[in-house]
Write a protein that holds these residues in place. Sequence first.
Motif, PDB file in Angstrom:
ATOM      1  N   PRO A  38       0.831  -1.208   0.000  1.00  0.00           N
ATOM      2  CA  PRO A  38       0.000   0.000   0.000  1.00  0.00           C
ATOM      3  C   PRO A  38       0.865   1.257   0.000  1.00  0.00           C
ATOM      4  O   PRO A  38       1.923   1.297   0.643  1.00  0.00           O
ATOM      5  N   GLY A  39       0.406   2.280  -0.707  1.00  0.00           N
ATOM      6  CA  GLY A  39       1.189   3.501  -0.853  1.00  0.00           C
ATOM      7  C   GLY A  39       1.620   4.103   0.468  1.00  0.00           C
ATOM      8  O   GLY A  39       2.794   4.454   0.659  1.00  0.00           O
ATOM      9  N   ALA A  40       0.682   4.254   1.413  1.00  0.00           N
ATOM     10  CA  ALA A  40       1.006   4.889   2.685  1.00  0.00           C
ATOM     11  C   ALA A  40       2.005   4.052   3.479  1.00  0.00           C
ATOM     12  O   ALA A  40       2.896   4.599   4.153  1.00  0.00           O
ATOM     13  N   VAL A  41       1.889   2.727   3.389  1.00  0.00           N
ATOM     14  CA  VAL A  41       2.793   1.833   4.124  1.00  0.00           C
ATOM     15  C   VAL A  41       4.227   2.009   3.646  1.00  0.00           C
ATOM     16  O   VAL A  41       5.183   1.897   4.426  1.00  0.00           O
ATOM     17  N   PHE A  42       4.387   2.300   2.365  1.00  0.00           N
ATOM     18  CA  PHE A  42       5.741   2.491   1.830  1.00  0.00           C
ATOM     19  C   PHE A  42       6.210   3.929   1.967  1.00  0.00           C
ATOM     20  O   PHE A  42       7.297   4.192   2.489  1.00  0.00           O
ATOM     21  N   TRP A  43       5.389   4.887   1.496  1.00  0.00           N
ATOM     22  CA  TRP A  43       5.882   6.250   1.344  1.00  0.00           C
ATOM     23  C   TRP A  43       6.079   6.984   2.671  1.00  0.00           C
ATOM     24  O   TRP A  43       7.002   7.797   2.796  1.00  0.00           O
ATOM     25  N   ILE A  44       5.287   6.721   3.676  1.00  0.00           N
ATOM     26  CA  ILE A  44       5.469   7.434   4.950  1.00  0.00           C
ATOM     27  C   ILE A  44       6.815   7.114   5.584  1.00  0.00           C
ATOM     28  O   ILE A  44       7.603   8.031   5.879  1.00  0.00           O
ATOM     29  N   PRO A  45       7.158   5.823   5.793  1.00  0.00           N
ATOM     30  CA  PRO A  45       8.487   5.561   6.365  1.00  0.00           C
ATOM     31  C   PRO A  45       9.634   5.950   5.436  1.00  0.00           C
ATOM     32  O   PRO A  45      10.686   6.405   5.901  1.00  0.00           O
ATOM     33  N   PHE A  46       9.422   5.796   4.124  1.00  0.00           N
ATOM     34  CA  PHE A  46      10.493   6.158   3.192  1.00  0.00           C
ATOM     35  C   PHE A  46      10.816   7.646   3.287  1.00  0.00           C
ATOM     36  O   PHE A  46      11.991   8.038   3.383  1.00  0.00           O
ATOM     37  N   LEU A  47       9.792   8.483   3.265  1.00  0.00           N
ATOM     38  CA  LEU A  47      10.035   9.931   3.323  1.00  0.00           C
ATOM     39  C   LEU A  47      10.552  10.366   4.688  1.00  0.00           C
ATOM     40  O   LEU A  47      11.335  11.328   4.790  1.00  0.00           O
ATOM     41  N   LEU A  48      10.136   9.671   5.748  1.00  0.00           N
ATOM     42  CA  LEU A  48      10.687   9.977   7.073  1.00  0.00           C
ATOM     43  C   LEU A  48      12.192   9.733   7.100  1.00  0.00           C
ATOM     44  O   LEU A  48      12.951  10.535   7.670  1.00  0.00           O
ATOM     45  N   VAL A  49      12.622   8.645   6.488  1.00  0.00           N
ATOM     46  CA  VAL A  49      14.055   8.365   6.436  1.00  0.00           C
ATOM     47  C   VAL A  49      14.753   9.348   5.501  1.00  0.00           C
ATOM     48  O   VAL A  49      15.828   9.873   5.817  1.00  0.00           O
ATOM     49  N   ALA A  50      14.146   9.620   4.345  1.00  0.00           N
ATOM     50  CA  ALA A  50      14.752  10.526   3.371  1.00  0.00           C
ATOM     51  C   ALA A  50      14.985  11.911   3.961  1.00  0.00           C
ATOM     52  O   ALA A  50      15.974  12.576   3.641  1.00  0.00           O
TER      53      ALA A  50
END
Length: 407
Positions: A38-50
């Motif tokens: 799911p988009g939110a499952v991937f993009w939220i942690p990814f952008l937090l790390v980025a």
Amino acid sequence: MKRMLFALPLILILYIGLNVYIGWNLRMFLEWLAGPIPGAVFWIPFLLVAFGFPIGRIGRGAGPVLRLLKVAGAYYFALFEYGCLLLPPADIAGWLLREAGYGASIHIGVPGAAVAMVLLVLFITGSINAWSPVVREYRLEVPKDAGGLGSLRILAASDLHLGNIVGNRHLRRLIGAAEARKPDLILLAGDVIDDDIEPFIRNRMDETLGRLKAPYGIYAVLGNHEYYGGQIEAYVRRAADAGIRVLRDETVTIDGCFQIAGRKDKTAEGAGPDGRLPVSRLLEPLDPKLPILLMDHQPLALGEAAQAGADLLLSGHTHRGQFAPNHLVTRRLFELDWGYKRIGGMHALVSSGFGTWGPAIRLASRSELLDITLVFTGSQSSENRDKPGDAEAGGSFTIEDGQAANS
């Protein structure tokens, strides 16, 4: 100033766009491995790390969650850079494979696995280079009398960046090198701490630094990161308690034999009314007949230091780019971004640093210490007066422009 204000939004848009590109590739590869995400499952942690590094710097004395985010964001810097370098050719290869009729197991899996393997090799190699410092030895002649002193052995380090990533474990490697080599003098050429002093205090790194010993003392200068942290006075007090004197546009004469000058970092020029002294004014009161050792964190205007009378200039700051191909950039930005150069009568040395900024990864660069033996060739120096901690330099080195080559 207007240009900067105009450029910042463009840089931010470019950075966001490149992160979306890296994230899109990563999500596609992970979905090939594990199925839909799911988009939110991937993009939220990814952008937090980025964006973890700037988020983790919010406030001083950040808690463990923000510290973890800052560390993850620091390592993401390396992933970001190599992602930008590796993913375009991998995407082109994937497109060609797809056009040739291969399925997802080939046109996604093969380029994705290749990038993952290259990143793994780079990260492992870079970590080894970062955590296993080398000692580079230099034997340099100074044609001056040094109060009868025949030679002086110096252990020098720059850019320790003590903080959340570089800590006591790596610092003990410096202590071990000092105990093994028994230098007469220890010099720390700036960026001892990495911005925030909180982890330095919390982990009692000042106590570890206090184990450094040298007969002629331990001297340091400020780097740009001490200024970024905004807690210079607290750092200077703790350094003093550890037996380290921080020179801020100050000079000292040691036993009437040699002189040490320490400049404020170039950052100080915009940090307040005191600014920093021109190197000519800093060295003007010193006795030109005695050797002059100068520390200036950033290797800028080397010719001015030579003209002002310095015999040895010690700098750091550049990290030699820390990981390739950044060294190609530092090579263009600085007259000397790493190694040795003779400028007039002055020996200039720029260290790639003992610690790391951002990720603990070094490629085309090594964590290093400098073991410098100065041989004084003035008439009185030939008497080779006994001195505390007199030690024979290990090895003979021929010095060439920008490097030290074994002879």
